[in-house]
Scaffold this active site. Structure first.
Site, PDB file in Angstrom:
ATOM      1  N   ASP A 171       0.816  -1.224   0.000  1.00  0.00           N
ATOM      2  CA  ASP A 171       0.000   0.000   0.000  1.00  0.00           C
ATOM      3  C   ASP A 171       0.852   1.278   0.000  1.00  0.00           C
ATOM      4  O   ASP A 171       1.982   1.275   0.485  1.00  0.00           O
ATOM      5  CB  ASP A 171      -0.866   0.059   1.272  1.00  0.00           C
ATOM      6  CG  ASP A 171      -2.012  -0.950   1.232  1.00  0.00           C
ATOM      7  OD1 ASP A 171      -2.027  -1.806   0.331  1.00  0.00           O
ATOM      8  OD2 ASP A 171      -2.883  -0.857   2.115  1.00  0.00           O
ATOM      9  N   HIS A 316       3.790  -2.355   2.928  1.00  0.00           N
ATOM     10  CA  HIS A 316       3.764  -0.979   2.416  1.00  0.00           C
ATOM     11  C   HIS A 316       4.954  -0.672   1.508  1.00  0.00           C
ATOM     12  O   HIS A 316       5.974  -1.343   1.572  1.00  0.00           O
ATOM     13  CB  HIS A 316       3.727   0.017   3.580  1.00  0.00           C
ATOM     14  CG  HIS A 316       2.451  -0.035   4.349  1.00  0.00           C
ATOM     15  ND1 HIS A 316       2.221  -0.969   5.324  1.00  0.00           N
ATOM     16  CD2 HIS A 316       1.310   0.707   4.254  1.00  0.00           C
ATOM     17  CE1 HIS A 316       1.002  -0.807   5.816  1.00  0.00           C
ATOM     18  NE2 HIS A 316       0.417   0.202   5.182  1.00  0.00           N
TER      19      HIS A 316
HETATM   20 ZN    ZN Z   1      -2.356   3.238   3.312  1.00  0.00          ZN
END
Ligand code: ZN
Length: 358
Positions: A171, A316
């Protein structure tokens, strides 16, 4: 003459101080849990003349859209053909009567008020306008709302547990530092992953997104600027999603029907909206907490502990800034080991799209 000026200054100061006092009071407003359709949601609230007021945005948990009309200084609540405008500091609402296509004014039990940027509305009044029922249990000291609005069904937390398939997801990218390192590892290991991208990062690093797609990975929408959706008016939620859809399409020539909410936070209203846009909202089963600066070892052990067939792993690839320059080093370190160790356990890495096929 001078005396007058002094008095004026003092009274202006007094008003200023009292305004500051109101703000100080507001930040210490109490919080309570209100149950909406069986689920507890925390909210700030205030009591006035025996009436419970909650932030208008809280109504999003019931499925209602919440917007602000700056021209009329009002908050507008709507669901399907029901539409109500509550002007700030007024003790009435203007209700749209769709049969006759007219606005009709009805009294409220107390004023709609704005405190520190949040608009507070009388909960019971509003709920009854939408045909919802509100019950207060004095024994449990609990307020419960039954919205009578159907639940969205576009939320996906995992794939089928019948296959040993799992999905890696990243992400907050694309970025020029971590994303290329992650892509190099995925290429070397011949693994396809899914990247939930931010529109404003795509705008800055379109070539990185093109590389993600060229190398066979899937992409999804993670909003334009990463707001916490429950805190955002419906119109802005729509803009966050649509601008990101548009820039993804402009950059790689296709759209995605996958969405992941920032912080995993969506209200029922946001979820209904996404469903209406034909999008599937994707959660996760393994939270690596990699954003907090964990080491590669720590991340690997979390994944090995929590993984199961059909699982979705959250990691991430946000852009490093000075204060968090090496925060995701552990993500890169852990990745080859996650792939090798889970393959040894018989898992196959697939994109979210593949994970969600039968
Ligand atoms: Zn995020």
């Amino acid at each position: 003459m001078k005396k007058h000026i002094v008095i004026i200054v003092i009274s202006v100061l007094a008003i200023f101080l009292s305004i500051n006092n109101i703000q100080a009071e507001e930040s210490s407003l109490p919080e309570a849990e209100i149950i909406v359709d069986g689920r507890p949601h925390k909210t700030k609230y205030l009591m006035r003349n025996g009436h419970l007021l909650v932030p208008a945005l809280f109504l999003k948990h019931t499925g209602v859209s919440v917007n602000r009309n700056h021209q009329y200084q009002s908050v507008v609540l709507s669901f399907e053909e029901k539409l109500f405008a509550l002007p700030i500091n007024k003790k009435f609402s203007d209700d749209y009567i769709s049969k006759v296509k007219k606005w009709v004014r009805f009294p409220l039990v107390t004023n709609t008020i704005e405190i520190d940027g949040d608009i507070y509305v009388p909960l019971v009044d509003i709920a009854s306008k939408f045909g919802m029922s509100v019950a207060y249990s004095p024994q449990l000291r609990r307020t419960e709302i039954s919205s009578n609005i159907r639940s969205p069904h576009g939320f996906v937390r995992r794939g089928s547990p019948e296959h040993k398939r799992i999905a890696l997801t990243f992400d907050d990218g694309p970025d020029p530092h971590y994303t290329p390192q992650i892509l190099d590892i995925l290429k070397e290991k011949n693994v396809r992953a899914t990247f939930f991208v931010l529109g404003n990062q795509v705008e800055r690093y379109p070539k990185v997104l093109q590389r993600i797609v060229n190398e066979g990975h899937a992409i999804g929408n993670h909003t334009w600027s990463h707001p916490n959706l429950p805190r955002v008016m419906t119109q802005q939620v729509i803009e966050e999603i649509q601008t990101t859809q548009n820039i993804i399409e402009k950059t790689v020539g296709r759209r995605s029907d996958l969405f992941r909410a920032p912080y995993g936070a969506v209200t029922k209203a946001d979820a209904l909206l996404l469903e209406g846009m034909g999008m599937r909202t994707i959660g996760w089963t393994v939270d690596t907490l990699d954003w907090s600066g964990l080491s590669g070892n720590e991340i690997v052990s979390i994944v090995l502990r929590d993984i199961s067939p059909g699982g979705i792993i959250l990691q991430h690839n946000f852009e490093p800034h000075r204060q968090d320059a090496r925060l995701l080093d552990g993500t890169v370190e852990a990745l080859p080991r996650i792939i090798d160790e889970l393959r040894a356990e018989g898992y196959h890495f697939v994109t979210i799209q593949t994970l969600l096929t039968k």
